[in-house]
Design an enzyme around this catalytic site. Structure first.
Site, short mmCIF file in Angstrom:
data_model
loop_
_atom_site.label_atom_id
_atom_site.label_comp_id
_atom_site.label_asym_id
_atom_site.label_seq_id
_atom_site.Cartn_x
_atom_site.Cartn_y
_atom_site.Cartn_z
N ALA A 1 -6.43 -4.86 7.34
CA ALA A 1 -7.39 -3.83 6.93
C ALA A 1 -8.66 -4.40 6.33
CB ALA A 1 -6.73 -2.89 5.91
N TRP B 1 0.85 -1.19 0.00
CA TRP B 1 0.00 0.00 0.00
C TRP B 1 0.89 1.24 0.00
CZ3 TRP B 1 -2.02 2.61 4.89
CH2 TRP B 1 -3.00 3.57 4.59
N ASP C 1 -0.77 -5.74 9.13
CA ASP C 1 -1.79 -4.78 8.71
C ASP C 1 -3.03 -5.58 8.32
OD1 ASP C 1 -3.37 -2.79 7.68
OD2 ASP C 1 -1.86 -1.98 6.32
N LYS D 1 -13.56 -0.96 6.28
CA LYS D 1 -14.12 -1.79 5.22
C LYS D 1 -15.17 -2.74 5.74
CE LYS D 1 -10.41 -0.10 3.06
NZ LYS D 1 -9.46 0.83 3.69
#
Length: 393
Positions: free
Chosen positions: A209, A126, A207, A242
């Site tokens: 996400a 990212w 991470d 999300k």
């Protein structure tokens, strides 16, 4: 003073959003920004979120500050969702401003603990990971991840590179639904990574996400749980943007799994200190929505069911796009799209081919050919498939 400031390079995704808005062509398709959209092109408010907000509105009696680390109910509920079996005597936690805030605070914590820390990050990753580290002046090195030929994981390269991480270094890993490639590691590969980190003494920063967007809410957390079970120290940055659809509420959390309770207490105090230096008290509305849902059996069940609808919609779009491309190309070279997980896949197109998609077909994606599967619907999939073939990808 202000005239001494230097112009900053615009964020490539935000720039793409503005270009898309300015495009007056009918039928344009936005596959750039990483936001889930339903078949009507809307990012909906989930049913359980609306119900939780209604309950909060009816029962909340104060807007006074919360604790520096955020509300305990939220941090405990998220720990159960991410880790399931919570080693409470070793786990510190911190409510943050989104998953991005969790990443930033994790890196600040790592630097506090080890001023000479180097971060090992996947190539690609990212882009904001790199941007944050560059701004902080943190040294980082990239490890091999994506195989451009197979559109899968270059696991041999990955293993060789992360084995070079030193004791006390950070190895940044995507817990599931790798952004930007969509290419994920298998459980067996995660076990090998755990063994490498055990040997080197490097600290994983996971991470997470997109929990719930790949193979399911629990399946997407299995890699994180495996790492947490194997290693004495782990950092985990999780986002609720999300899977709860509360992007604008900026709701995230940082976990620090310590070797023992004394180290946990040190980490908890340092994390609260970091919040105080940055924004003092974290925002509460989003975290209160999440804790209301996760601690109520009916709301949690409805949320989980809607999250499954979202996940299966994306899987259906992946299968449709892979099938359309198989028919148009007469080959299986695009089957990787159906095998990837999460919102994104990287096509492996050149910047010139990506530009051709934008110029000729009004199809917008990031320059590295990352496309957001959730930006499609069953009617735009054939349009994209034809454009991909016409662009010579």
């Amino acid at each position: 003073m202000l005239s001494n400031l230097k112009p900053q390079a615009p964020d490539s995704i935000l720039k793409l959003i503005e270009e898309f808005k300015a495009d007056t062509r009918q039928g344009k398709i936005d596959l750039g920004v990483g936001v889930y959209k339903d078949p009507q092109g809307v990012t909906p408010v989930m049913r359980a979120v609306k119900a939780a907000e209604q309950r909060i509105w009816e029962t909340q009696t104060t807007k006074a500050y919360t604790g520096l680390a955020g509300e305990t109910d939220y941090r405990d509920a998220m720990a159960r969702m991410v880790l399931r079996d919570v080693p409470s005597d070793r786990l510190a936690s911190l409510a943050t401003v989104g998953g991005t805030g969790a990443i930033r605070q994790a890196l600040e914590l790592a630097r506090l603990a080890n001023p000479g820390v180097t971060v090992h990050v996947s190539n690609p990753t990212w882009p904001n990971h790199l941007s944050i580290m560059k701004f902080m002046g943190l040294p980082f090195v990239e490890y091999r991840y994506f195989d451009a030929e197979t559109r899968g994981v270059d696991f041999d390269g990955l293993k060789a590179d992360i084995a070079k991480a030193g004791k006390g270094d950070i190895v940044l890993l995507h817990g599931c639904c790798h952004n930007p490639t969509g290419a994920n590691l298998t459980p067996e590969q995660w076990a090998e990574i755990a063994a490498i980190l055990e040997k080197s003494g490097a600290i994983p920063l996971i991470d997470l996400a997109y929990q719930g967007f790949g193979d399911g809410l629990d399946a997407d957390a299995e890699a994180t749980r495996l790492i947490a079970a194997r290693l004495p120290e782990v950092l985990i940055a999780a986002s609720c943007s999300k899977n709860f659809g509360i992007y604008r509420e900026r709701t995230g959390i940082l976990f620090a799994l310590a070797e023992n309770s004394a180290a946990r207490d040190l980490a908890q105090g340092s994390m609260a200190f970091l919040n105080r230096q940055n924004y003092s008290f974290p925002p509460d509305h989003g975290s209160r929505i999440v804790s209301t849902i996760l601690t109520d059996e009916a709301l949690r069940a409805d949320w989980a069911a809607e999250l499954e609808e979202v996940r299966n919609t994306m899987l259906g779009l992946r299968a449709q796009l892979a099938s359309e491309l198989r028919d148009l190309s007469g080959s299986d070279r695009f089957d990787f799209i159906g095998q990837h997980r999460g919102m994104f896949s990287r096509l492996g197109a050149t910047p010139e081919q990506v530009q051709k998609l934008k110029t000729d077909a009004a199809i917008y994606m990031v320059g590295d050919s990352r496309l957001n599967i959730a930006g499609l619907n069953q009617h735009t999939v054939p349009v994209l498939a034809r454009a991909i073939i016409d662009a010579g990808i």
